[in-house]
Write an enzyme that holds these catalytic residues in place. Structure first.
Site, PDB file in Angstrom:
ATOM      1  N   ALA A  14      28.478 -10.344  -6.728  1.00  0.00           N
ATOM      2  CA  ALA A  14      29.046  -9.093  -6.238  1.00  0.00           C
ATOM      3  C   ALA A  14      29.539  -8.207  -7.380  1.00  0.00           C
ATOM      4  CB  ALA A  14      30.188  -9.379  -5.278  1.00  0.00           C
ATOM      5  N   GLU A  15      30.059  -8.827  -8.420  1.00  0.00           N
ATOM      6  CA  GLU A  15      30.653  -8.065  -9.516  1.00  0.00           C
ATOM      7  C   GLU A  15      29.605  -7.414 -10.415  1.00  0.00           C
ATOM      8  OE1 GLU A  15      33.633  -7.236 -10.088  1.00  0.00           O
ATOM      9  OE2 GLU A  15      34.899  -8.585  -8.923  1.00  0.00           O
ATOM     10  N   SER A  16      28.595  -8.173 -10.803  1.00  0.00           N
ATOM     11  CA  SER A  16      27.665  -7.648 -11.815  1.00  0.00           C
ATOM     12  C   SER A  16      26.209  -8.018 -11.593  1.00  0.00           C
ATOM     13  CB  SER A  16      28.079  -8.172 -13.193  1.00  0.00           C
ATOM     14  OG  SER A  16      27.853  -9.587 -13.263  1.00  0.00           O
ATOM     15  N   TYR A  22      34.379  -5.200  -0.596  1.00  0.00           N
ATOM     16  CA  TYR A  22      34.195  -6.259  -1.588  1.00  0.00           C
ATOM     17  C   TYR A  22      34.411  -7.626  -0.952  1.00  0.00           C
ATOM     18  CZ  TYR A  22      35.136  -9.153  -5.714  1.00  0.00           C
ATOM     19  OH  TYR A  22      35.132 -10.151  -6.662  1.00  0.00           O
TER      20      TYR A  22
END
Length: 277
Positions: A83-85, A170
């Site tokens: 999800a972050e990168s 998120y």
């Protein structure tokens, strides 16, 4: 090879360029601004010789190690990284978050991460942060994710997942990845070759602590350390208050002032028993 003004150097260690320039610099005292100094050249070469070589690691092995080290599930680590990168070690967000786990500069520093773009350090740092959030929220994954994205302060302020659209999306995204499972597809990354010397604290076993205590006991006890520090601080106070010891009007030997300098309880300087050389 001997270099005048520098001494002997190993020509097998320092390349011909460095040796030639070192010789030129040492034998030409009138040369000005010849560029890099002899010391700098040799230092750079030595650092290059000692620097750990980069190596390739697969992400799965790093996630597995981080999971074991910090007690956070591999699936959760991968879901957050996805999800972050999307597993991009060079990712940088508009607000400055860095690397695979998107660590903010201040957060990375607090976790002891010295290079947030090093995948190994970054993932270990992210795992450590999630471990802290796990303890803070008693394993509530949604609150852990909200704290990771918006900060624990906002979670506390709103009594749960903050009403921020980004944070709520998120949490939903990571929970979906967690449920479906995330595959790194065997992705490999380049990391610093020395993955044992990282900038944040490592888990220490009871046996390691016991071994460390045994080593310390070979030198001095904690009470002896306290006595040493008391002695040191007292000496500093005495030194500050002594002033000029050459007082001819006192009629005493000026070296007697050393007795004041070294006096602490039963410890006393005796110039008859100490040979000062």
């Amino acid at each position: 090879m001997y270099i005048d003004g520098l001494g002997y150097v190993d020509e097998n260690v320092y390349n011909a360029y460095a040796v030639a320039n070192a010789t030129k610099a040492s034998n030409n005292a009138t040369t000005k601004n010849i560029g890099q100094s002899v010391f700098d050249q040799l230092l750079e070469q030595e650092k290059a010789n000692k620097a750990p070589a980069e190596k390739t690691m697969d992400l799965d092995s790093i996630f597995a190690e981080a999971s074991k080290k910090y007690g956070v599930s591999v699936d959760l680590l991968k879901a957050v990284a996805k999800a972050e990168s999307n597993f991009n070690p060079e990712a940088t967000s508009h607000c400055g978050a860095m690397g695979i786990m998107q660590l903010m500069p201040a957060t990375a520093e607090s976790l002891g991460v010295t290079d947030a773009y090093d995948p190994y350090q970054n993932i270990m740092g992210g795992a450590k942060l999630l471990s802290q959030l796990d303890k803070l929220y008693d394993g509530n994954v949604k609150l852990m994710l909200a704290g990771y994205n918006a900060g624990p302060g906002n979670v506390e302020k709103y009594g749960g997942v903050p009403p921020f659209e980004e944070t709520q999306n998120y949490v939903v995204t990571v929970m979906r990845y967690l449920e479906q499972g995330v595959d790194t597809n065997g992705k490999t990354v380049t990391v610093n070759g020395d993955t044992t010397q990282i900038g944040y604290d490592q888990t220490v076993t009871d046996q390691q602590l016991a071994d460390l205590q045994d080593k310390l006991d070979e030198y001095f006890s904690y009470s002896e350390y306290q006595m040493l520090m008391t002695y040191f601080n007292t000496m500093l106070d005495i030194i500050a208050s002594i002033g000029d010891t050459d007082d001819s009007s006192s009629g005493s030997d000026e070296n007697d002032s050393l007795a004041d300098l070294f006096r602490l309880g039963s410890i006393q300087y005796n110039k008859r028993n100490i040979d000062l050389i």
